[in-house]
Design a protein around this motif. Structure first.
Motif, PDB file in Angstrom:
ATOM      1  N   LYS A 613       0.860  -1.183   0.000  1.00  0.00           N
ATOM      2  CA  LYS A 613       0.000   0.000   0.000  1.00  0.00           C
ATOM      3  C   LYS A 613       0.898   1.236   0.000  1.00  0.00           C
ATOM      4  CE  LYS A 613      -4.086   1.956   0.292  1.00  0.00           C
ATOM      5  NZ  LYS A 613      -5.082   1.833  -0.812  1.00  0.00           N
ATOM      6  N   VAL A 614       0.830   2.007  -1.081  1.00  0.00           N
ATOM      7  CA  VAL A 614       1.697   3.172  -1.244  1.00  0.00           C
ATOM      8  C   VAL A 614       0.872   4.446  -1.119  1.00  0.00           C
ATOM      9  CG1 VAL A 614       3.309   4.370  -2.768  1.00  0.00           C
ATOM     10  CG2 VAL A 614       3.233   1.870  -2.765  1.00  0.00           C
ATOM     11  N   LYS A 615       1.299   5.324  -0.219  1.00  0.00           N
ATOM     12  CA  LYS A 615       0.669   6.630  -0.061  1.00  0.00           C
ATOM     13  C   LYS A 615       1.742   7.712  -0.167  1.00  0.00           C
ATOM     14  CE  LYS A 615      -3.247   5.268   2.862  1.00  0.00           C
ATOM     15  NZ  LYS A 615      -3.969   5.530   4.138  1.00  0.00           N
ATOM     16  N   ILE A 616       1.458   8.715  -0.996  1.00  0.00           N
ATOM     17  CA  ILE A 616       2.417   9.796  -1.231  1.00  0.00           C
ATOM     18  C   ILE A 616       1.718  11.134  -1.050  1.00  0.00           C
ATOM     19  CG2 ILE A 616       3.903  10.904  -2.953  1.00  0.00           C
ATOM     20  CD1 ILE A 616       4.302   8.122  -4.208  1.00  0.00           C
ATOM     21  N   LEU A 617       2.340  12.015  -0.281  1.00  0.00           N
ATOM     22  CA  LEU A 617       1.843  13.380  -0.110  1.00  0.00           C
ATOM     23  C   LEU A 617       2.793  14.330  -0.812  1.00  0.00           C
ATOM     24  CD1 LEU A 617      -0.059  15.491   1.217  1.00  0.00           C
ATOM     25  CD2 LEU A 617       1.507  15.491   3.178  1.00  0.00           C
ATOM     26  N   THR A 618       2.235  15.166  -1.697  1.00  0.00           N
ATOM     27  CA  THR A 618       3.041  16.152  -2.412  1.00  0.00           C
ATOM     28  C   THR A 618       2.267  17.456  -2.502  1.00  0.00           C
ATOM     29  OG1 THR A 618       4.364  16.532  -4.414  1.00  0.00           O
ATOM     30  CG2 THR A 618       2.238  15.434  -4.705  1.00  0.00           C
ATOM     31  N   ILE A 648      -2.275   9.156  -3.979  1.00  0.00           N
ATOM     32  CA  ILE A 648      -1.525  10.409  -3.982  1.00  0.00           C
ATOM     33  C   ILE A 648      -2.396  11.510  -3.387  1.00  0.00           C
ATOM     34  CG2 ILE A 648      -0.287  12.090  -5.382  1.00  0.00           C
ATOM     35  CD1 ILE A 648       0.252   9.930  -7.412  1.00  0.00           C
ATOM     36  N   TYR A 649      -1.811  12.246  -2.473  1.00  0.00           N
ATOM     37  CA  TYR A 649      -2.514  13.324  -1.787  1.00  0.00           C
ATOM     38  C   TYR A 649      -1.830  14.657  -2.086  1.00  0.00           C
ATOM     39  CZ  TYR A 649      -4.699   9.576   0.910  1.00  0.00           C
ATOM     40  OH  TYR A 649      -5.393   8.454   1.281  1.00  0.00           O
ATOM     41  N   GLU A 650      -2.655  15.696  -2.196  1.00  0.00           N
ATOM     42  CA  GLU A 650      -2.135  17.050  -2.406  1.00  0.00           C
ATOM     43  C   GLU A 650      -2.270  17.848  -1.127  1.00  0.00           C
ATOM     44  OE1 GLU A 650      -3.034  21.230  -4.799  1.00  0.00           O
ATOM     45  OE2 GLU A 650      -4.496  19.583  -4.830  1.00  0.00           O
ATOM     46  N   TRP A 651      -1.189  18.488  -0.723  1.00  0.00           N
ATOM     47  CA  TRP A 651      -1.214  19.407   0.419  1.00  0.00           C
ATOM     48  C   TRP A 651      -2.111  20.597   0.056  1.00  0.00           C
ATOM     49  CZ3 TRP A 651       0.253  19.231   5.335  1.00  0.00           C
ATOM     50  CH2 TRP A 651       0.455  20.419   6.049  1.00  0.00           C
ATOM     51  N   THR A 652      -3.075  20.907   0.917  1.00  0.00           N
ATOM     52  CA  THR A 652      -4.113  21.866   0.531  1.00  0.00           C
ATOM     53  C   THR A 652      -4.003  23.233   1.195  1.00  0.00           C
ATOM     54  OG1 THR A 652      -5.568  20.935   2.234  1.00  0.00           O
ATOM     55  CG2 THR A 652      -5.774  20.061  -0.017  1.00  0.00           C
ATOM     56  N   ASP A 653      -3.145  23.377   2.189  1.00  0.00           N
ATOM     57  CA  ASP A 653      -3.027  24.680   2.857  1.00  0.00           C
ATOM     58  C   ASP A 653      -2.419  25.688   1.890  1.00  0.00           C
ATOM     59  OD1 ASP A 653      -2.651  26.853   4.480  1.00  0.00           O
ATOM     60  OD2 ASP A 653      -1.208  25.887   5.822  1.00  0.00           O
ATOM     61  N   ARG A 714      -7.108  13.582  -1.264  1.00  0.00           N
ATOM     62  CA  ARG A 714      -6.791  12.500  -2.198  1.00  0.00           C
ATOM     63  C   ARG A 714      -7.067  12.977  -3.627  1.00  0.00           C
ATOM     64  NH1 ARG A 714      -7.612   6.788  -2.629  1.00  0.00           N
ATOM     65  NH2 ARG A 714      -6.657   6.225  -4.624  1.00  0.00           N
ATOM     66  N   ILE A 715      -6.091  12.816  -4.494  1.00  0.00           N
ATOM     67  CA  ILE A 715      -6.250  13.186  -5.903  1.00  0.00           C
ATOM     68  C   ILE A 715      -6.845  11.991  -6.638  1.00  0.00           C
ATOM     69  CG2 ILE A 715      -5.093  13.978  -7.993  1.00  0.00           C
ATOM     70  CD1 ILE A 715      -2.897  15.158  -6.224  1.00  0.00           C
ATOM     71  N   THR A 716      -7.953  12.210  -7.325  1.00  0.00           N
ATOM     72  CA  THR A 716      -8.657  11.099  -7.985  1.00  0.00           C
ATOM     73  C   THR A 716      -8.729  11.244  -9.500  1.00  0.00           C
ATOM     74  OG1 THR A 716     -10.766  12.238  -7.603  1.00  0.00           O
ATOM     75  CG2 THR A 716     -10.053  10.634  -5.938  1.00  0.00           C
ATOM     76  N   ALA A 717      -8.423  12.432 -10.008  1.00  0.00           N
ATOM     77  CA  ALA A 717      -8.491  12.656 -11.458  1.00  0.00           C
ATOM     78  C   ALA A 717      -7.171  13.227 -11.946  1.00  0.00           C
ATOM     79  CB  ALA A 717      -9.639  13.609 -11.799  1.00  0.00           C
ATOM     80  N   LYS A 718      -6.838  12.920 -13.183  1.00  0.00           N
ATOM     81  CA  LYS A 718      -5.596  13.435 -13.756  1.00  0.00           C
ATOM     82  C   LYS A 718      -5.595  14.960 -13.770  1.00  0.00           C
ATOM     83  CE  LYS A 718      -3.793   9.739 -16.658  1.00  0.00           C
ATOM     84  NZ  LYS A 718      -3.252   9.402 -17.997  1.00  0.00           N
ATOM     85  N   GLU A 719      -4.404  15.510 -13.570  1.00  0.00           N
ATOM     86  CA  GLU A 719      -4.230  16.959 -13.579  1.00  0.00           C
ATOM     87  C   GLU A 719      -3.886  17.421 -14.988  1.00  0.00           C
ATOM     88  OE1 GLU A 719      -4.638  19.049 -11.022  1.00  0.00           O
ATOM     89  OE2 GLU A 719      -5.159  17.444  -9.600  1.00  0.00           O
ATOM     90  N   LYS A 720      -4.432  18.566 -15.361  1.00  0.00           N
ATOM     91  CA  LYS A 720      -4.197  19.102 -16.695  1.00  0.00           C
ATOM     92  C   LYS A 720      -2.839  19.801 -16.758  1.00  0.00           C
ATOM     93  CE  LYS A 720      -6.274  22.000 -20.301  1.00  0.00           C
ATOM     94  NZ  LYS A 720      -7.410  22.898 -20.656  1.00  0.00           N
ATOM     95  N   ILE A 721      -2.098  19.507 -17.816  1.00  0.00           N
ATOM     96  CA  ILE A 721      -0.783  20.120 -18.039  1.00  0.00           C
ATOM     97  C   ILE A 721      -0.830  20.887 -19.352  1.00  0.00           C
ATOM     98  CG2 ILE A 721       1.695  19.679 -18.314  1.00  0.00           C
ATOM     99  CD1 ILE A 721       1.276  17.021 -16.865  1.00  0.00           C
ATOM    100  N   SER A 722      -0.378  22.121 -19.345  1.00  0.00           N
ATOM    101  CA  SER A 722      -0.385  22.904 -20.578  1.00  0.00           C
ATOM    102  C   SER A 722       0.539  22.255 -21.599  1.00  0.00           C
ATOM    103  CB  SER A 722       0.063  24.343 -20.305  1.00  0.00           C
ATOM    104  OG  SER A 722       1.440  24.405 -20.035  1.00  0.00           O
ATOM    105  N   TRP A 723       0.175  22.330 -22.852  1.00  0.00           N
ATOM    106  CA  TRP A 723       0.955  21.648 -23.890  1.00  0.00           C
ATOM    107  C   TRP A 723       2.359  22.206 -23.998  1.00  0.00           C
ATOM    108  CZ3 TRP A 723       3.223  24.056 -27.993  1.00  0.00           C
ATOM    109  CH2 TRP A 723       2.790  25.360 -28.299  1.00  0.00           C
ATOM    110  N   ILE A 724       2.492  23.527 -23.778  1.00  0.00           N
ATOM    111  CA  ILE A 724       3.832  24.119 -23.900  1.00  0.00           C
ATOM    112  C   ILE A 724       4.730  23.659 -22.757  1.00  0.00           C
ATOM    113  CG2 ILE A 724       3.234  26.266 -22.672  1.00  0.00           C
ATOM    114  CD1 ILE A 724       5.121  27.678 -24.699  1.00  0.00           C
TER     115      ILE A 724
END
Length: 736
Positions: A613-618, A648-653, A714-724
């Motif tokens: 079980k892998v959990k990562i906070l970034t 994968i979890y995102e720090w929200t503060d 918890r991040i559940t959907a892919k994050e959008k990255i600009s093409w450039i």
């Protein structure tokens, strides 16, 4: 031709265990063998692989992860180079085999080195500078009795001392308006108790001269460009450099004392020559698990297993700062002074310990409360004769930051500062961009005391020396013009919610200090430096494996890891892959920057496939960090890569950036370090960390990670990255 890495796996044929006790004559003989191994390693380091992309496939193979070192495939195409590598490797293997035949694990208690040796061959070239910048410094009435300039001429293969007169002519009391600046000089004389080696004569008629006295006209460098460089005979122990302005005086007005560092600080000899011969038990530790990983690893630049007397959790910012002050002064830091951000906080040195050496390394040494309080504490110890060594990157230090360090070193020549800067070399290990990109990223404050072992301490983790790592609210320093006034926008500011630990235990501190001083003494051109450990394998019986496996139940076990990736063959990446591969049930990780390499990503995938079980906070949003906005998309790429199989979890503060670097595996192994899980940490920057095998400590570190996770989503959907940005990230793959 496509680059490829060529690597030799070690296969040890060991004889029956013999006693580890050695007669005095064999001690010398074994010491010589260890020296020979280190000499070979330094010679082989010229051929270590620095092709990071080539390693990605190699590090995904069993051969690549089990073998000790990879060599550069391009160089290996040359038959002469190949023969040289083969010859050196066979010679190294012979010395290791002989030592292995003498190693008895029955005689080794599992803590510290099997035995320690002293490295006897001075390495590399070194040029140091004695510089005068202010006429009020080094006046005769302020002669340095306890803190002369430490001469290190017997610790390098070639050592020279540049003498630089950088006094400002315009404002100097030595100056007169009618004189031509380029023709003005001071009368100077260097006296030593042995020969000074210098160039005498003019232009094409110069010759090498040896004399215990060297008299010269010391011109103002900024206007004359004079270059004065001297060397010293090995017997030199004491010198003094005296000078005066012939227009204002007729005798010496200023004096800089110099003394062999081996005399001022006898422990310097031990620390800078130390070789720890680590026993490496080879046996069945129950498969690939954290215990096996800890005991059977075969890495250079990693200390032998040690224990520590005490570990303190320093997540709380006040405790972090207070423990630094308490460790250096013997007294606590006033909570009121901390809350008021008072850079002139009262420091009580009545109970201050006596240190031989203090080491400080950081990404920053800022002109603010944190930097000023630490500089004041360090200056006190410099005045007592302690050797102070400070390592910070050139690129992160502002003018005000450097002025703080200049104040610290004022009249204290035993304070030496290295502004770390990557240099292009013939090793083909970087580009011109790396001169601005590669930094020192180790974060260590460490004191070593031979007088009282209990005073030795190490503080390490993710915090840098900057207010933003200890204060959540933005400081104002209107009353202190020499400090950065963050509140008025002088520099970007955001709070870094961070983590670090303090460790006590003199033998462990000694090993880490030796390790860092070896890096300090690296070759300035190639960055090559000597590992302070040599690993000697020996087959471990089932009873010996059981005994070693049980040790963490008696006391904590710790190793310290140091990495310079583009020099050491990207050892840290292999270390992480093997560490991840040792996980059997759970892996918890905090990292502010997340874009693992292909090989590390593959290790995370394998862990998930084993049921780990892998959990990562970034963190995604890095506003206020001072990094370009593309860094957010870099993190998104790492997140998207592992979103399907990793939690994968995102720090929200929004008012802080989670900056802790903690890794906990199977509630048994923890790694507290400076390492981010991005490619920069594994390709470019210096990094370090403490690897701890101890369930109670892992439980505490796990609790901290879970507490950090409470501040995330918890991040559940892919994050959008600009093409450039996606294009730029692919183009500059290794820089993120």
């Amino acid at each position: 031709m496509k680059r490829r890495s060529v690597l030799f796996a070690l296969f040890f044929l060991v004889s029956a265990c013999t006693s580890a006790k050695r007669t005095p004559s064999s001690v010398v003989y074994d010491d010589q063998r260890v020296n020979r191994i280190q000499e070979i390693d330094l010679e082989l380091s010229k051929f270590w692989n620095n092709d990071w992309k080539g390693n990605q496939q190699f590090f995904q193979s069993k051969e690549g992860l089990n073998a000790p070192q990879a060599f550069d495939g391009r160089l290996y195409q040359d038959p002469q180079v190949r023969d040289q590598i083969d010859r050196l490797w066979r010679a190294r293997q012979h010395e290791v085999d002989v030592l292995s035949s003498k190693l008895s694990l029955r005689e080794w208690d599992g803590l510290g080195p099997w035995f320690s040796a002293s490295f006897r061959s001075p390495l590399f070239n070194k040029e140091e500078i004695v510089e005068i910048t202010n006429p009020k410094e080094y006046l005769n009435e302020d002669i340095q009795i306890n803190n002369p300039f430490p001469l290190e001429h017997n610790f390098y293969s070639s050592y020279s001392l540049r003498l630089m007169n950088n006094l400002p002519v315009e404002n100097s009391p030595f100056a007169t308006e009618n004189d031509e600046r380029g023709q003005k000089y001071l009368k100077a004389r260097l006296d030593c108790d042995g020969d000074i080696i210098y160039q005498s004569g003019f232009l094409f008629f110069q010759k090498e001269t040896r004399s215990p006295v060297y008299e010269f006209n010391w011109y103002y460098n900024k206007h004359n460009g004079q270059k004065i460089s001297v060397r010293f005979a090995p017997i030199v122990r004491n010198c003094q450099l005296r000078y005066y302005d012939p227009e204002k005086a007729k005798t010496w007005t200023h004096t800089i004392k110099m003394k062999d560092v081996a005399i001022t600080t006898p422990e310097w000899i031990k620390l800078t020559n130390q070789i720890d011969v680590c026993a490496r038990p080879v046996g069945d530790f129950g498969g690939n698990n954290v215990t096996s990983f800890f005991w059977q690893q075969d890495y250079l630049f990693t200390t032998c297993p040690q224990t520590y007397d005490k570990l303190l959790n320093l997540r709380d910012p006040y405790q972090s700062m207070n423990r630094r002050v308490l460790s250096l002064t013997g007294s606590t830091l006033s909570r009121q002074d901390f809350n008021n951000k008072n850079p002139m906080a009262i420091l009580n040195f009545d109970k201050a310990p006596q240190f031989d050496v203090i080491w400080v390394s950081s990404l920053n040494f800022s002109a603010d409360f944190y930097g000023m309080v630490l500089a004041r504490a360090l200056r006190y110890h410099a005045g007592r004769g302690t050797q102070i060594r400070i390592l910070v990157p050139e690129v992160t230090m502002t003018k005000k930051d450097k002025q703080i360090l200049e104040w610290l070193a004022w009249g204290m020549p035993n304070v030496k500062v290295q502004y770390y800067k990557y240099r292009l070399s013939e090793a083909n290990d970087g580009s011109w961009l790396d001169k601005f990109h590669r930094v020192n990223h180790t974060k260590i404050v460490m004191g070593y005391s031979s007088k009282n072992w209990k005073d030795s301490f190490l503080i390490t983790g993710g915090r840098n020396i900057r207010d933003s790592y200890i204060f959540s609210d933005t400081p104002f320093y209107k009353a202190y013009k020499y400090l950065k006034n963050y509140g008025e926008g002088e520099e970007a500011y955001i709070y870094y919610n961070d983590f670090e630990v303090e460790m006590r235990g003199h033998p462990f501190i000694q090993s880490v200090m030796a390790q860092m001083l070896s890096f300090w003494m690296r070759d300035p051109e190639s960055n090559r430096f000597r590992s302070t450990n040599v690993n000697i394998p020996q087959v471990a019986t089932a009873s010996q494996v059981a005994r070693l496996s049980a040790l963490p139940q008696l006391y904590p076990l710790v190793r310290h890891v140091m990495s310079l990736p583009f020099f050491d063959g990207f050892q840290l990446e292999k270390f992480y892959i093997n560490m991840i591969d040792s996980a059997q049930s759970e892996l918890l990780l905090t990292t502010p920057y997340f874009r693992p390499s292909v090989a590390i990503s593959a290790a995370l995938d394998r862990a998930v496939q084993r049921g780990v079980k892998v959990k990562i906070l970034t963190r995604i949003h890095l506003a206020g960090d001072g990094t370009p906005q593309i860094a957010e998309d870099v993190n998104k790429e790492g997140i998207n890569r592992h979103l399907k199989n990793v939690d994968i979890y995102e720090w929200t503060d929004s008012h802080s950036i989670m900056h802790a670097k903690i890794l906990v595996i199977d509630k048994k192994l923890s790694f507290v370090s400076s390492v981010n899980l991005n490619r920069r940490s594994f390709i470019h920057d210096t990094e370090s960390g403490a690897l701890i095998l101890h369930e109670p400590t892992a439980t505490e570190m796990r609790r901290e990670v879970l507490d950090f996770l409470k501040g995330g989503r918890r991040i559940t959907a892919k994050e959008k990255i600009s093409w450039i940005n996606s294009t730029l990230i692919d183009w500059a793959d290794s820089y993120f």
